[in-house]
Scaffold this motif. Structure first.
Motif, PDB file in Angstrom:
ATOM      1  N   UNK A 246      -4.684  -4.420  -9.849  1.00 45.90           N
ATOM      2  CA  UNK A 246      -3.471  -3.630 -10.117  1.00 45.90           C
ATOM      3  C   UNK A 246      -3.386  -2.425  -9.187  1.00 45.90           C
ATOM      4  N   UNK A 247      -4.510  -1.750  -8.985  1.00 45.71           N
ATOM      5  CA  UNK A 247      -4.524  -0.593  -8.083  1.00 45.71           C
ATOM      6  C   UNK A 247      -4.199  -1.014  -6.653  1.00 45.71           C
ATOM      7  N   UNK A 248      -4.814  -2.086  -6.179  1.00 47.43           N
ATOM      8  CA  UNK A 248      -4.565  -2.556  -4.812  1.00 47.43           C
ATOM      9  C   UNK A 248      -3.098  -2.939  -4.631  1.00 47.43           C
ATOM     10  N   UNK A 249      -2.543  -3.687  -5.571  1.00 48.49           N
ATOM     11  CA  UNK A 249      -1.144  -4.113  -5.457  1.00 48.49           C
ATOM     12  C   UNK A 249      -0.213  -2.906  -5.393  1.00 48.49           C
ATOM     13  N   UNK A 250      -0.458  -1.903  -6.226  1.00 48.58           N
ATOM     14  CA  UNK A 250       0.403  -0.718  -6.236  1.00 48.58           C
ATOM     15  C   UNK A 250       0.273   0.078  -4.941  1.00 48.58           C
ATOM     16  N   UNK A 251      -0.952   0.264  -4.454  1.00 50.26           N
ATOM     17  CA  UNK A 251      -1.140   1.010  -3.202  1.00 50.26           C
ATOM     18  C   UNK A 251      -0.508   0.287  -2.023  1.00 50.26           C
ATOM     19  N   UNK A 252      -0.649  -1.024  -1.970  1.00 49.58           N
ATOM     20  CA  UNK A 252      -0.090  -1.772  -0.847  1.00 49.58           C
ATOM     21  C   UNK A 252       1.435  -1.803  -0.901  1.00 49.58           C
ATOM     22  N   UNK A 253       2.011  -1.868  -2.093  1.00 52.96           N
ATOM     23  CA  UNK A 253       3.470  -1.778  -2.206  1.00 52.96           C
ATOM     24  C   UNK A 253       3.945  -0.422  -1.690  1.00 52.96           C
ATOM     25  N   UNK A 254       3.272   0.624  -2.096  1.00 53.89           N
ATOM     26  CA  UNK A 254       3.605   1.978  -1.636  1.00 53.89           C
ATOM     27  C   UNK A 254       3.496   2.059  -0.113  1.00 53.89           C
TER      28      UNK A 254
END
Length: 177
Positions: free
Chosen positions: A104-112
């Protein structure tokens, strides 16, 4: 189990310091043992709001209102020619590893990074024997770029790390009309 994802706050410092007091957590990072709550409060104070013009961000995952994971994108330095790159750091409490927190953290950071912050390249280092983390990074498009010998002291031994990076999969382009 419901994961809540949000920007990390200085008020998260106690939970984060507790998380980083676990040898199984800090042993997988370049953080030092026995962190203080004050140190984490100071580190997170600039995250809300971020400095003007900064694309740095630190996110937390909460379960039952307690931070159990932390990840951030950080500047690689002040050089103008490296503004397109950021460094990634991530950690998840031992009790919550393997439960989707890191994903979840990786997906959110990469979207950002990909859709909002004009980041072309994300870099990280990971201990060469941290297979769980390496698999997470590879699932999110990171590839090994090299191995640094005796990079960091961990538990009294110099340990190698892998340098990994991810380039934006579809960099923004100007419209063609």
């Amino acid at each position: 189990m419901t994961l809540i994802l949000r920007r990390a706050k200085a008020s998260d410092a106690a939970a984060i310091a507790e998380q980083f007091s676990d040898p199984d957590v800090y042993g997988g990072t370049l953080q030092m043992p026995f962190p203080s709550e004050e140190l984490w409060a100071q580190r997170l104070a600039g995250n809300n709001p971020p400095a003007a013009g900064s694309s740095e961000i630190v996110l937390a995952v909460l379960i039952d209102d307690k931070p159990v994971g932390l990840a951030g994108l950080h500047s690689v330095g002040a050089a103008v020619r490296r503004r397109h790159a950021m460094s990634l750091g991530i950690t998840v409490s031992r009790a919550h590893q393997g439960q989707g927190v890191g994903n979840a953290l990786m997906a959110a950071l990469l979207d950002y990074a990909d859709h909002w912050a004009q980041i072309l390249r994300i870099e990280l280092t990971v201990f060469h024997d941290n297979q769980r983390a390496i698999r997470l990074y590879e699932r999110h498009g990171f590839a090994p770029e090299g191995r640094f010998k005796a990079y960091a002291l961990r538990g009294g031994e110099y340990t190698d790390v892998l340098a990994m990076a991810r380039l934006h999969p579809k960099p923004p382009r100007l419209p063609t009309d």
